[in-house]
Enzyme design. Sequence first.
Site, PDB file in Angstrom:
ATOM      1  N   TRP A 101      10.416  50.550 -15.757  1.00  0.00           N
ATOM      2  CA  TRP A 101      10.470  48.998 -15.422  1.00  0.00           C
ATOM      3  C   TRP A 101       9.180  48.505 -15.735  1.00  0.00           C
ATOM      4  O   TRP A 101       8.989  47.483 -16.460  1.00  0.00           O
ATOM      5  CB  TRP A 101      10.880  48.852 -14.099  1.00  0.00           C
ATOM      6  N   ASP A 171       6.129  43.837  -9.314  1.00  0.00           N
ATOM      7  CA  ASP A 171       7.527  43.656  -9.445  1.00  0.00           C
ATOM      8  C   ASP A 171       7.872  44.524  -8.181  1.00  0.00           C
ATOM      9  O   ASP A 171       7.479  45.878  -7.900  1.00  0.00           O
ATOM     10  CB  ASP A 171       8.207  44.635 -10.453  1.00  0.00           C
ATOM     11  N   LYS A 195      18.619  45.709  -5.145  1.00  0.00           N
ATOM     12  CA  LYS A 195      18.352  47.018  -4.617  1.00  0.00           C
ATOM     13  C   LYS A 195      18.403  47.209  -3.042  1.00  0.00           C
ATOM     14  O   LYS A 195      18.922  47.809  -2.387  1.00  0.00           O
ATOM     15  CB  LYS A 195      17.019  47.297  -5.139  1.00  0.00           C
TER      16      LYS A 195
END
Length: 362
Positions: A101, A171, A195
């Site tokens: 990511w 993030d 998530k």
Amino acid sequence: MERVYNFSAGPSVLPEVVLKQAADEMMNYNGTGMSVMEMSHRSKAFEEIIQTAEQDLRDLLKIPDNYKVLFLQGGASQQFAAIPMNLMKNGVADYIITGQWAKKAFEEAKQYGKVKAVASSADKTFSYIPDCSDLDIDEDADYVYICHNNTIYGTAYKELPNTKGKILVADMSSDILSQPVNVEDYGLIYFGVQKNVGPAGVVVVIIREDLIREDVLPGTPTMLKYKTQADADSLYNTPPAYGIYICGKVFKWVKEMGGLEAMKIHNEKKAAILYDFLDSSKLFKGTVEKKDRSLMNVPFVTGNEELDAKFVKEATAAGFVNLKGHRTVGGMRASIYNAMPIEGVEKLVEFMKRFEEENLPK
Ligand SMILES: *Cc1c(COP(=O)(O)O)cnc(C)c1O
């Protein structure tokens, strides 16, 4: 049908009480005679939903008044572009690469300015967090970027990088609300909610007000300007209203669980059950450096691909689902987000013990 123990990395398990409340309110939300899915985002009822959600998130994270909270669309991935477009004044940014990511965010940012990877753990398949105490931060860097919890590899920062005074951008898609956060350490925090918070379709950006500017990179779409969204209180266009409503319910649930201090204790207890077993097992082993272990995502292997596959198959049949590791790393991964009950982890470990007894090479 019975509900399963869902160890998916995302979209993932949500608190059952939240799902039940949503079901109860499906046909008639709070006397409106309609579902939240059917109501105007300009209605009084929805205004209250989004404002309450924001306030509860502010309470949980103790977000200072000089930070804006934005409820947006496009997922975490759209922020990979929105961040450089909005924050680059000098056209320079430094990235720390601790997994896919972070790497994707880095690659995207390259389109917009001079970006450099100042640290990386790619040399050992992202199984650790690099030393970030003395990085070669560019004097002109507009920000330093991290992925706080690495969903795929199962590592997390225990200590923040020394950014040498530069703004830190994080993030937190896979660990927001799992523990307290000192928001003031960051210029911008964002998380895709699917998530640890809610259904896919919402991304939340928490940004310090002085970073919200008119003079963003030329060509930045109106919708991607934080200023557009901040000025309109996230209602510039139709927001992902139903998703925001569910997020709001999860925020309330986390408050009822005792807030982020309590969540942290709960998550540490849960993670310890699994890690302690992995450390004592003769068959299974964790794949990341102990000091960098995530509380949320726990990757592990048997060291034998066939046995891994057998384990995933038998676990699925026993009601422990989505334990297959990410397609790029193989093995297994148990994601044990806030809403995974402690019994889920205890029962998984019991199952793993049994599997070990049956399958340990004699
Ligand atoms: C899942 C995930 C993403 C991507 O989220 P999308 O909403 O699908 O774009 C980004 N960062 C992290 C840390 C993630 O776990």
